[in-house]
Design a protein around this motif. Structure first.
Motif, PDB file in Angstrom:
ATOM      1  N   LEU A   1       0.821  -1.107   0.048  1.00 36.85           N
ATOM      2  CA  LEU A   1      -0.120   0.058  -0.078  1.00 36.85           C
ATOM      3  C   LEU A   1       0.888   1.166  -0.059  1.00 36.85           C
ATOM      4  CD1 LEU A   1      -2.931  -0.786   2.341  1.00 36.85           C
ATOM      5  CD2 LEU A   1      -2.856  -0.944  -0.126  1.00 36.85           C
ATOM      6  N   ASP A   2       2.343   1.277   0.264  1.00 35.55           N
ATOM      7  CA  ASP A   2       3.041   2.294   0.383  1.00 35.55           C
ATOM      8  C   ASP A   2       3.157   2.728  -1.141  1.00 35.55           C
ATOM      9  OD1 ASP A   2       3.477   2.295   2.918  1.00 35.55           O
ATOM     10  OD2 ASP A   2       5.225   1.149   3.037  1.00 35.55           O
TER      11      ASP A   2
ATOM     12  N   SER B   1      -7.992   4.250   3.686  1.00 34.58           N
ATOM     13  CA  SER B   1      -7.093   5.166   4.507  1.00 34.58           C
ATOM     14  C   SER B   1      -6.072   5.731   3.667  1.00 34.58           C
ATOM     15  CB  SER B   1      -6.689   4.474   5.891  1.00 34.58           C
ATOM     16  OG  SER B   1      -5.864   5.219   6.481  1.00 34.58           O
ATOM     17  N   LYS B   2      -5.349   4.814   3.029  1.00 34.86           N
ATOM     18  CA  LYS B   2      -4.436   5.167   2.207  1.00 34.86           C
ATOM     19  C   LYS B   2      -4.495   6.231   1.252  1.00 34.86           C
ATOM     20  CE  LYS B   2       0.001   4.808   0.685  1.00 34.86           C
ATOM     21  NZ  LYS B   2       1.001   5.686   1.586  1.00 34.86           N
TER      22      LYS B   2
END
Length: 276
Positions: A126-127, A273-274
């Protein structure tokens, strides 16, 4: 592309060219050809991207590639460069009921498959995901995938060529785009007969059958700190359709969250959220 000092001995154009090579190599190692067994033959069906989220392994691709096929016949090449093929084995195929949410998630569960992909391929996290920039952005975008015309089987081994097409986001919905068009979900990118690479060079755009499900990447202009392909790119969408010489259509990663919610609300919440 970067605000770091130029590398010693390289002109700005040479530095940019090296950065492009690094970006495309980075995308190459996480972009998976999705194969389909048809009788005694194996054919390219689509393109997916490998992700590891909460220590679980996924392939993100397009939903429409599952139409009228047997899920158990899907497979992958064992090596990025060239390799024998294997089916995914035990997997959880997460498909939305709404056709316009044209994203699918394959959760890999088979130990042999996981071991092979862990050894020979790489995963994003997710980064590496972000919301697409605002409509006024002039950032470069690209899609990397495996066109069927450049992928073939040779004595049981898959041989393919990853093609990277650079583009810009379209600031309005193109004429002729099929409904429904959902704001925040549907993204459109220019796909004329000729495109401009991030080096500024014109390139001829290929036909894209087989690229369905590939990631849409955005190239970040300003990178703080040490430049790397991970820092300079982010995945913003999943390619779903195209009309050559007109546009590429994609679903934003909000669609991935919507699909993941069918299997795990906490994973979906982590994605949202990301993207917030």
């Amino acid at each position: 592309m970067t605000d770091t000092p130029a590398r010693a001995g390289l002109t700005p154009s040479e530095q940019r060219r090296q950065e492009v090579i690094a970006i495309e190599r980075f995308a190459f190692n996480v972009t998976l050809p999705i194969l389909l067994e048809v009788g005694a033959d194996t054919v390219l069906r689509a393109t997916g991207t490998l992700f590891r989220i909460a220590q679980r392994r996924f392939v993100i691709t397009a939903r429409h590639i599952f139409d009228n096929v047997d899920h158990e016949k899907f497979g992958y090449p064992e090596s990025p460069l060239q390799g024998g093929t294997s089916t995914f084995g035990t997997a959880n195929y997460i498909l939305p009921k709404e056709e316009h949410v044209d994203v699918a998630v394959i959760e890999l569960l088979d130990e042999k498959t996981i071991q092979c992909l862990d050894t020979n391929w790489q995963y994003l996290s997710l980064d590496n995901v972000a919301p697409v920039s605002g409509s006024t952005s002039d950032n470069a975008f690209f899609v990397s995938g495996y066109p069927g015309s450049l992928t073939e089987m040779d004595r049981g081994w898959v041989k393919g060529r990853l093609v990277t097409a650079y583009t810009q986001r379209m600031r309005s919905v193109p004429s002729g785009a099929e409904d429904p068009i959902v704001p925040g979900l549907d993204l459109f990118f220019d796909y004329s007969g000729e495109a401009t690479s991030v080096t500024g060079q014109p390139i001829q755009t290929p036909e894209l059958p087989g690229v369905s499900g590939a990631s849409i990447w955005e190239v970040v202009d300003n990178v703080s700190g040490v430049w790397s392909p991970e820092a300079a790119t982010r995945v913003v969408g999943v390619q779903s359709a195209y009309i050559h010489s007109k546009y590429i259509r994609a679903k934003s990663w909000l669609a991935v969250a919507q699909v993941l919610e069918l299997a795990d609300e906490q994973l979906a919440a982590a994605v949202r959220s990301k993207l917030a």
